[in-house]
Write an enzyme that holds these catalytic residues in place. Structure first.
Site, PDB file in Angstrom:
ATOM      1  N   PRO A 176      31.769  50.746  48.846  1.00  0.00           N
ATOM      2  CA  PRO A 176      33.212  50.990  48.737  1.00  0.00           C
ATOM      3  C   PRO A 176      33.641  51.758  47.490  1.00  0.00           C
ATOM      4  O   PRO A 176      33.099  51.563  46.409  1.00  0.00           O
ATOM      5  CB  PRO A 176      33.808  49.571  48.720  1.00  0.00           C
ATOM      6  CG  PRO A 176      32.683  48.659  48.400  1.00  0.00           C
ATOM      7  CD  PRO A 176      31.445  49.317  48.916  1.00  0.00           C
ATOM      8  N   ASN A 177      34.603  52.617  47.729  1.00  0.00           N
ATOM      9  CA  ASN A 177      35.280  53.417  46.704  1.00  0.00           C
ATOM     10  C   ASN A 177      34.448  54.583  46.166  1.00  0.00           C
ATOM     11  O   ASN A 177      34.954  55.390  45.388  1.00  0.00           O
ATOM     12  CB  ASN A 177      35.778  52.531  45.541  1.00  0.00           C
ATOM     13  CG  ASN A 177      36.679  51.422  46.042  1.00  0.00           C
ATOM     14  OD1 ASN A 177      37.621  51.684  46.781  1.00  0.00           O
ATOM     15  ND2 ASN A 177      36.380  50.176  45.695  1.00  0.00           N
ATOM     16  N   ARG A 212      37.864  59.289  40.890  1.00  0.00           N
ATOM     17  CA  ARG A 212      37.911  57.869  40.517  1.00  0.00           C
ATOM     18  C   ARG A 212      37.312  57.665  39.126  1.00  0.00           C
ATOM     19  O   ARG A 212      36.125  57.932  38.903  1.00  0.00           O
ATOM     20  CB  ARG A 212      37.088  57.063  41.533  1.00  0.00           C
ATOM     21  CG  ARG A 212      36.947  55.602  41.179  1.00  0.00           C
ATOM     22  CD  ARG A 212      35.916  54.916  42.064  1.00  0.00           C
ATOM     23  NE  ARG A 212      35.767  53.531  41.685  1.00  0.00           N
ATOM     24  CZ  ARG A 212      34.715  52.781  41.969  1.00  0.00           C
ATOM     25  NH1 ARG A 212      33.699  53.291  42.653  1.00  0.00           N
ATOM     26  NH2 ARG A 212      34.663  51.531  41.579  1.00  0.00           N
ATOM     27  N   TYR A 244      32.530  57.409  35.945  1.00  0.00           N
ATOM     28  CA  TYR A 244      31.655  57.885  37.027  1.00  0.00           C
ATOM     29  C   TYR A 244      31.449  59.404  37.040  1.00  0.00           C
ATOM     30  O   TYR A 244      30.739  59.908  37.913  1.00  0.00           O
ATOM     31  CB  TYR A 244      32.224  57.435  38.382  1.00  0.00           C
ATOM     32  CG  TYR A 244      32.323  55.929  38.511  1.00  0.00           C
ATOM     33  CD1 TYR A 244      31.176  55.145  38.524  1.00  0.00           C
ATOM     34  CD2 TYR A 244      33.560  55.290  38.587  1.00  0.00           C
ATOM     35  CE1 TYR A 244      31.248  53.761  38.622  1.00  0.00           C
ATOM     36  CE2 TYR A 244      33.653  53.904  38.692  1.00  0.00           C
ATOM     37  CZ  TYR A 244      32.499  53.149  38.706  1.00  0.00           C
ATOM     38  OH  TYR A 244      32.573  51.782  38.805  1.00  0.00           O
ATOM     39  N   ASN A 264      23.571  52.373  46.774  1.00  0.00           N
ATOM     40  CA  ASN A 264      24.548  52.009  45.746  1.00  0.00           C
ATOM     41  C   ASN A 264      25.557  51.086  46.431  1.00  0.00           C
ATOM     42  O   ASN A 264      26.454  51.547  47.134  1.00  0.00           O
ATOM     43  CB  ASN A 264      25.252  53.241  45.168  1.00  0.00           C
ATOM     44  CG  ASN A 264      26.159  52.847  44.002  1.00  0.00           C
ATOM     45  OD1 ASN A 264      26.515  51.674  43.842  1.00  0.00           O
ATOM     46  ND2 ASN A 264      26.550  53.824  43.192  1.00  0.00           N
ATOM     47  N   ALA A 287      30.931  47.708  44.564  1.00  0.00           N
ATOM     48  CA  ALA A 287      31.403  46.363  44.213  1.00  0.00           C
ATOM     49  C   ALA A 287      30.710  45.258  45.016  1.00  0.00           C
ATOM     50  O   ALA A 287      30.619  44.116  44.553  1.00  0.00           O
ATOM     51  CB  ALA A 287      32.917  46.277  44.380  1.00  0.00           C
ATOM     52  N   GLU A 324      17.996  49.995  44.504  1.00  0.00           N
ATOM     53  CA  GLU A 324      19.410  49.805  44.146  1.00  0.00           C
ATOM     54  C   GLU A 324      19.737  50.762  43.005  1.00  0.00           C
ATOM     55  O   GLU A 324      19.010  50.795  42.010  1.00  0.00           O
ATOM     56  CB  GLU A 324      19.619  48.346  43.693  1.00  0.00           C
ATOM     57  CG  GLU A 324      21.027  48.048  43.211  1.00  0.00           C
ATOM     58  CD  GLU A 324      21.136  46.636  42.611  1.00  0.00           C
ATOM     59  OE1 GLU A 324      20.246  45.776  42.852  1.00  0.00           O
ATOM     60  OE2 GLU A 324      22.124  46.415  41.878  1.00  0.00           O
ATOM     61  N   HIS A 344      22.916  52.549  40.486  1.00  0.00           N
ATOM     62  CA  HIS A 344      24.288  52.565  39.990  1.00  0.00           C
ATOM     63  C   HIS A 344      24.479  53.782  39.097  1.00  0.00           C
ATOM     64  O   HIS A 344      23.580  54.135  38.325  1.00  0.00           O
ATOM     65  CB  HIS A 344      24.601  51.298  39.192  1.00  0.00           C
ATOM     66  CG  HIS A 344      24.463  50.065  40.015  1.00  0.00           C
ATOM     67  ND1 HIS A 344      25.428  49.670  40.917  1.00  0.00           N
ATOM     68  CD2 HIS A 344      23.456  49.174  40.122  1.00  0.00           C
ATOM     69  CE1 HIS A 344      25.022  48.569  41.534  1.00  0.00           C
ATOM     70  NE2 HIS A 344      23.824  48.244  41.076  1.00  0.00           N
ATOM     71  N   ARG A 351      29.339  46.809  31.030  1.00  0.00           N
ATOM     72  CA  ARG A 351      30.743  46.781  31.444  1.00  0.00           C
ATOM     73  C   ARG A 351      31.250  45.335  31.542  1.00  0.00           C
ATOM     74  O   ARG A 351      30.716  44.441  30.905  1.00  0.00           O
ATOM     75  CB  ARG A 351      30.881  47.559  32.751  1.00  0.00           C
ATOM     76  CG  ARG A 351      30.416  49.024  32.589  1.00  0.00           C
ATOM     77  CD  ARG A 351      30.530  49.801  33.878  1.00  0.00           C
ATOM     78  NE  ARG A 351      31.925  49.882  34.331  1.00  0.00           N
ATOM     79  CZ  ARG A 351      32.281  50.227  35.573  1.00  0.00           C
ATOM     80  NH1 ARG A 351      31.342  50.523  36.462  1.00  0.00           N
ATOM     81  NH2 ARG A 351      33.549  50.272  35.917  1.00  0.00           N
TER      82      ARG A 351
HETATM   83  C1  DQA Z   1      28.815  51.023  40.637  1.00  0.00           C
HETATM   84  C2  DQA Z   1      29.075  49.868  39.686  1.00  0.00           C
HETATM   85  C3  DQA Z   1      29.882  48.773  40.364  1.00  0.00           C
HETATM   86  O1  DQA Z   1      30.151  47.730  39.451  1.00  0.00           O
HETATM   87  C4  DQA Z   1      31.211  49.318  40.853  1.00  0.00           C
HETATM   88  O2  DQA Z   1      31.906  48.332  41.566  1.00  0.00           O
HETATM   89  C5  DQA Z   1      31.080  50.561  41.636  1.00  0.00           C
HETATM   90  C6  DQA Z   1      30.099  51.562  41.249  1.00  0.00           C
HETATM   91  C7  DQA Z   1      28.109  52.207  39.940  1.00  0.00           C
HETATM   92  O3  DQA Z   1      27.579  53.061  40.647  1.00  0.00           O
HETATM   93  O4  DQA Z   1      28.126  52.308  38.715  1.00  0.00           O
HETATM   94  O5  DQA Z   1      31.848  50.811  42.569  1.00  0.00           O
HETATM   95  O6  DQA Z   1      27.952  50.564  41.684  1.00  0.00           O
END
Ligand code: DQA
Length: 146
Positions: A10-11, A18, A23, A73, A76, A100, A102, A109
């Site tokens: 998501p997002n 964003r 990011y 990825n 959240a 995995e 990120h 964070r």
């Molecule tokens: C994320 C880190 C997560 O905490 C966050 O919710 C994201 C992006 C990252 O790629 O740094 O949406 O997965």
């Protein structure tokens, strides 16, 4: 011809606009281009994004059914989705690689980001290198011959 699934939660469809301070200012089409440049000939990059947990779980089933390695990825969902963890475990228990990734380093964070319910069943974790995290994951899959 081999395939690698690059799944984004998501997002992440909003990358580019964003929180660019966290990011960066590049979006998923740019990421796809970078991965395609790095992928060895004959390897296809199937990059997808969804805000829907059920859809993401369905894509993990697809990885199992087609014996496809995964770069994930979970965004959240990383921090609380046991359903996603269980689906991701199907991938690694099938002997497939699931890395995995990120973009940011969640450990530097907010505290809620310090927990990943996915890491324990992932083949490996790469975080904190921006889009380079995905490229490192691709390189690991290629180098391991998976
Ligand atoms: C994320 C880190 C997560 O905490 C966050 O919710 C994201 C992006 C990252 O790629 O740094 O949406 O997965």
């Amino acid at each position: 011809m081999s395939n690698i699934l690059v799944l984004n939660g998501p997002n992440l469809g909003r990358l580019g606009s964003r929180e660019p301070d966290v990011y960066g200012d590049q979006n998923l089409p740019v990421l796809l281009g970078l991965l395609e440049l790095e992928a060895p000939e004959g390897t296809t990059i199937d990059l997808r994004q969804t805000n829907d947990e059920a859809e993401l779980i369905g894509w993990l089933y697809e990885a199992v059914d087609t014996s496809t390695p995964v770069i994930l990825n979970p965004a959240a969902f990383t921090h609380y989705s046991y359903a996603l963890r269980d689906a991701a475990a199907l991938v690694t228990k099938a002997g497939l690689v699931l890395i995995e990734v990120h973009i940011s380093n969640p450990h530097s964070r907010e505290e809620f980001r310090h927990t990943s319910v996915i890491s324990g069943i992932a083949s490996g974790v790469i975080a904190g290198f921006g889009f380079e995290s995905y490229l490192l994951a691709l390189s690991a899959i290629v180098r391991m011959g998976r």
